[in-house]
Every structure is written in C-alpha cells, then in structure tokens.
Design an enzyme around this catalytic site. Structure first.
Site, short mmCIF file in Angstrom:
data_model
loop_
_atom_site.label_atom_id
_atom_site.label_comp_id
_atom_site.label_asym_id
_atom_site.label_seq_id
_atom_site.Cartn_x
_atom_site.Cartn_y
_atom_site.Cartn_z
N GLY A 108 -7.58 8.87 1.56
CA GLY A 108 -6.47 8.09 1.03
C GLY A 108 -7.00 7.01 0.11
O GLY A 108 -8.21 6.82 -0.01
N MET A 112 -7.61 3.02 -1.38
CA MET A 112 -8.08 1.82 -0.74
C MET A 112 -6.96 1.14 0.03
O MET A 112 -5.79 1.22 -0.36
CB MET A 112 -8.65 0.85 -1.78
CG MET A 112 -9.90 1.37 -2.46
SD MET A 112 -10.60 0.18 -3.61
CE MET A 112 -9.31 0.05 -4.82
N ASP A 113 -7.35 0.50 1.12
CA ASP A 113 -6.43 -0.33 1.91
C ASP A 113 -5.41 0.47 2.71
O ASP A 113 -4.41 -0.09 3.16
CB ASP A 113 -5.70 -1.34 1.01
CG ASP A 113 -5.59 -2.71 1.67
OD1 ASP A 113 -6.46 -3.03 2.49
OD2 ASP A 113 -4.64 -3.44 1.37
N CYS A 114 -5.65 1.78 2.91
CA CYS A 114 -4.68 2.57 3.68
C CYS A 114 -5.08 2.71 5.15
O CYS A 114 -4.38 3.38 5.91
CB CYS A 114 -4.49 3.95 3.05
SG CYS A 114 -5.90 5.06 3.27
N SER A 116 -10.92 3.12 7.52
CA SER A 116 -11.99 2.61 8.39
C SER A 116 -11.44 2.25 9.77
O SER A 116 -12.11 2.45 10.79
CB SER A 116 -12.66 1.40 7.75
OG SER A 116 -13.31 1.76 6.55
N ASP A 145 -18.02 7.30 7.64
CA ASP A 145 -17.13 6.52 6.79
C ASP A 145 -17.70 6.44 5.38
O ASP A 145 -18.90 6.57 5.18
CB ASP A 145 -16.96 5.11 7.36
CG ASP A 145 -15.71 4.42 6.82
OD1 ASP A 145 -14.81 5.13 6.34
OD2 ASP A 145 -15.64 3.18 6.88
N GLU A 146 -16.84 6.24 4.41
CA GLU A 146 -17.19 6.26 2.98
C GLU A 146 -17.82 7.60 2.61
O GLU A 146 -18.80 7.68 1.86
CB GLU A 146 -18.13 5.10 2.63
CG GLU A 146 -17.67 3.73 3.08
CD GLU A 146 -16.38 3.26 2.41
OE1 GLU A 146 -15.86 3.98 1.55
OE2 GLU A 146 -15.90 2.17 2.76
N ALA A 147 -17.24 8.67 3.13
CA ALA A 147 -17.82 10.00 2.96
C ALA A 147 -17.77 10.48 1.52
O ALA A 147 -18.48 11.44 1.16
CB ALA A 147 -17.10 11.00 3.87
N GLN A 148 -16.95 9.84 0.67
CA GLN A 148 -16.91 10.25 -0.74
C GLN A 148 -18.24 10.06 -1.43
O GLN A 148 -18.54 10.70 -2.44
CB GLN A 148 -15.82 9.47 -1.49
CG GLN A 148 -16.11 8.00 -1.77
CD GLN A 148 -15.69 7.09 -0.63
OE1 GLN A 148 -15.33 7.56 0.45
NE2 GLN A 148 -15.71 5.79 -0.86
#
Length: 252
Positions: A38, A40-42, A45, A115-118
């Site tokens: 999604g 940012m801010d959704c 995390s 996390d931050e898997a992109q």
C-alpha cells in the site's frame, strides 16, 4: 442412439489433475509467501508488528527483517509509536543463510516478517520463495508497490510475480482532495520530482537525504519529503492549497 465416447485429456488444458483427499498426505507441505502492500502511511509496519506479535504469542519462532527503515536503524518503526528490533538486510544478504545461521545456533524458524520489502532485490525475493517452498517457512512481506515515479520497485514487482497471496492494506490514505491516495510523490521545494535515485530515505523534519549510491555519513542535506496523492494530482504535480506546510509524511 448416440454413444458418448470418453474424452481423453485436453492437451491445451492448463490445469493439472489434483490428488483425491485420501492421497494428499503424500504431498509435501509448503509455507506461504504473502505480500501486503500500500502507499505510505497506510499502516503496513503496524500490521507487520501485529502479525509478529500474534505468531509469537502462539509459540511460533520468527525472524524480523527490514531494509531501509525510516528511522535509519535496524528496526521496524510504525507511525503510531510501535517499534521492534530487526535484522537489517543488505544488498548482498542471502536470506537463506540468515535462516541457516539460526538453525546452526539451535533456534528454529517458523516464519519471517520482512518490512520495506520493495527494497529487496529480485534474487532475494526468489530466496524467500525457496524458503517457503523447501523448508516450510511462512513469509510475510510488507512494502510499497511503486516508487516516486509511479513505477514498480524491482522487489515489489517480483513479489507480485511469485507471492501466493497479494493483499492491499485496507487502511485508506487520502489525497489532499479527499480521493483515495495511491501515489507516493517525492517533493522538493514545493515541486513534485520526476527523476532521481529510486531509493531515497528522507526525514521531513531533519531534511536528510540518503540515496542508494551514498553511505549514511555522506548523505547530503536537502529539503525532501513525500506526499501521497491521487492519480490526477500526481500527474498534475498538484500538492494542494496547503502544500507549503511540510511535514505530512516520512518515507515508509
């Protein structure tokens, strides 16, 4: 009288035959690879930390991994204040070796939280799929799908290709106009940037920019922030009537 002949297998059929219920016990058990994505801010995390908490409470042992957390530290941080220490994944990290090191130390691994898997490389996503298929580890990845140019990150693209489950995070993020925000605009001096390094870890308060080609100590000082926009206003580069008020978001 018309006699119906038994039809043979259709050579053009893409479906394979499935074992009947009684014989499925011989089929190997595999883990699952899931990608929650999604803008940012959704709450990606926060969801990652919640899933880790739930699994740990049920007696499962996991590893928490992160690549370029917004804090600049090896940890997962959410905007509602939750934090969890994590193992930082580097460019050359072999995720299979991380798991084997845990085994060598006598620690079982049931699941991975990433996390931050992109920011993972396609090869690293392939490694996660291998861990799910071959050693029955459940892998939960969280990240942004597209970069500031609205193009898929390589890691996210590979997850879209390989994941067993794709789940958009359901917490809605709104553009300044009230429409659903999907695009992560990179903003400098009130202008939406259309070119630059794909990986930029920015803090809107400290105004520190770190590109993927520089070390943290070499990061240059700049005014860079991110703002979630709908497609129309992303295309137009329109940040809205309050665009001068910086500090809406940090990179996730």
């Amino acid at each position: 009288m018309t006699v119906l002949k038994e039809s043979g297998p259709d050579p053009t059929d893409a479906l394979s035959s499935v074992p009947v219920a009684g014989s499925r016990r011989g089929v190997p058990v595999v883990g699952k690879l899931k990608f929650c994505y999604g803008p940012m801010d959704c709450g990606k995390s926060t969801l990652a930390l919640q899933i880790d908490h739930n699994h740990a409470r049920q007696g499962r042992r996991g590893m928490v991994l992160v690549r370029h957390d917004r804090s600049g530290e090896p940890q997962i941080t959410s905007r509602i204040g939750l934090t969890r220490k994590a193992t930082e994944v580097g460019n050359e990290t072999d995720l299979r070796l991380l798991v084997r090191e845990q085994w060598a130390a006598g620690r079982h691994v049931d699941y991975l939280i990433v996390d931050e898997a992109q920011f993972l490389s396609p090869d690293q996503v392939d490694q996660l799929a291998e861990l799910a298929d071959d050693v029955q580890i459940d892998v939960y990845c969280f990240g942004i799908a597209t970069d500031f140019r609205s193009m898929l990150f390589p890691g996210a693209a590979r997850l879209f290709e390989l994941a067993d489950e794709l789940q958009p995070v359901q917490v809605e993020v709104l553009c300044w106009c009230g429409q659903t925000g999907r695009f992560n605009a990179r903003v400098s001096d009130g202008e939406v940037l259309r070119a630059g390094d794909t990986v930029v870890v920015a803090d809107t308060e400290q105004s520190v920019v770190e590109s993927s080609s520089t070390s943290r100590s070499e990061a240059e000082t700049n005014t860079v922030r991110y703002q979630v926009l709908c497609r129309r206003h992303f295309r137009l580069g329109d940040l809205g009537p309050t665009s001068a008020q910086h500090g809406q978001l940090r990179l996730t």
